[in-house]
Design a protein around this motif. Sequence first.
Motif, short mmCIF file in Angstrom:
data_model
loop_
_atom_site.label_atom_id
_atom_site.label_comp_id
_atom_site.label_asym_id
_atom_site.label_seq_id
_atom_site.Cartn_x
_atom_site.Cartn_y
_atom_site.Cartn_z
N LYS A 1 40.35 27.70 40.43
CA LYS A 1 40.56 26.44 39.72
C LYS A 1 40.77 26.68 38.23
CE LYS A 1 37.66 23.78 42.82
NZ LYS A 1 36.41 23.02 42.95
N ILE A 2 40.28 27.81 37.74
CA ILE A 2 40.38 28.13 36.31
C ILE A 2 41.82 28.36 35.89
CG2 ILE A 2 39.66 29.78 34.52
CD1 ILE A 2 37.40 28.03 35.51
N GLY A 3 42.61 29.02 36.72
CA GLY A 3 44.00 29.31 36.38
C GLY A 3 44.51 30.50 37.18
N ASN A 4 45.62 31.07 36.73
CA ASN A 4 46.15 32.23 37.44
C ASN A 4 45.33 33.48 37.09
OD1 ASN A 4 47.04 33.08 34.94
ND2 ASN A 4 49.16 32.47 35.28
N LYS B 1 41.14 37.12 31.62
CA LYS B 1 40.85 36.95 30.19
C LYS B 1 39.47 36.34 29.99
CE LYS B 1 42.59 34.65 26.06
NZ LYS B 1 43.60 33.74 25.53
N VAL B 2 39.17 35.32 30.76
CA VAL B 2 37.87 34.66 30.68
C VAL B 2 36.76 35.64 31.06
CG1 VAL B 2 36.43 32.84 31.70
CG2 VAL B 2 38.79 32.34 31.03
N ARG B 3 36.97 36.38 32.16
CA ARG B 3 35.97 37.35 32.61
C ARG B 3 35.74 38.44 31.57
NH1 ARG B 3 36.57 42.06 34.52
NH2 ARG B 3 38.77 41.76 34.90
N VAL C 1 38.95 27.58 29.56
CA VAL C 1 40.24 28.17 29.23
C VAL C 1 40.68 27.78 27.82
CG1 VAL C 1 42.68 28.21 29.88
CG2 VAL C 1 40.92 28.21 31.64
N ASP C 2 40.33 26.58 27.41
CA ASP C 2 40.81 26.04 26.13
C ASP C 2 39.89 26.31 24.95
OD1 ASP C 2 42.96 24.94 27.53
OD2 ASP C 2 41.79 23.15 28.02
#
Length: 112
Positions: A49-52, A58-60, A89-90
Amino acid sequence: MNKKYRLRNNMEFKKVYNGRKNYWNRNLILYIRRNGLDNSRVGYSITKKIGNSVVRNKVRRRMKEIYRLNFHNIKEGYDLIFIPKKNVVDISYKELESAMLHLLKLSGLLKN
């Protein structure tokens, strides 16, 4: 980070989830459980759900770096799982760091 400081298989994650001690804020969820070891272990669960995959990685990576830099301030003997929410993400690196430290402080795992 050394393998003894990480949650690595599904059974370890399930034990922490079943422990059911969790904390949350606007950006993250933190599950904790005592592990009976001399060190704390950490895991990250990032849903699609976070993104691709680029966004998720990147978040991890950001979360791993924040944990690594603050590793010495965290009490030993716990398993931790961080789960980011969609809006992570933002946000900037500093906001993510603030959210992670806030959860650690709420849970009483910060030494300071």
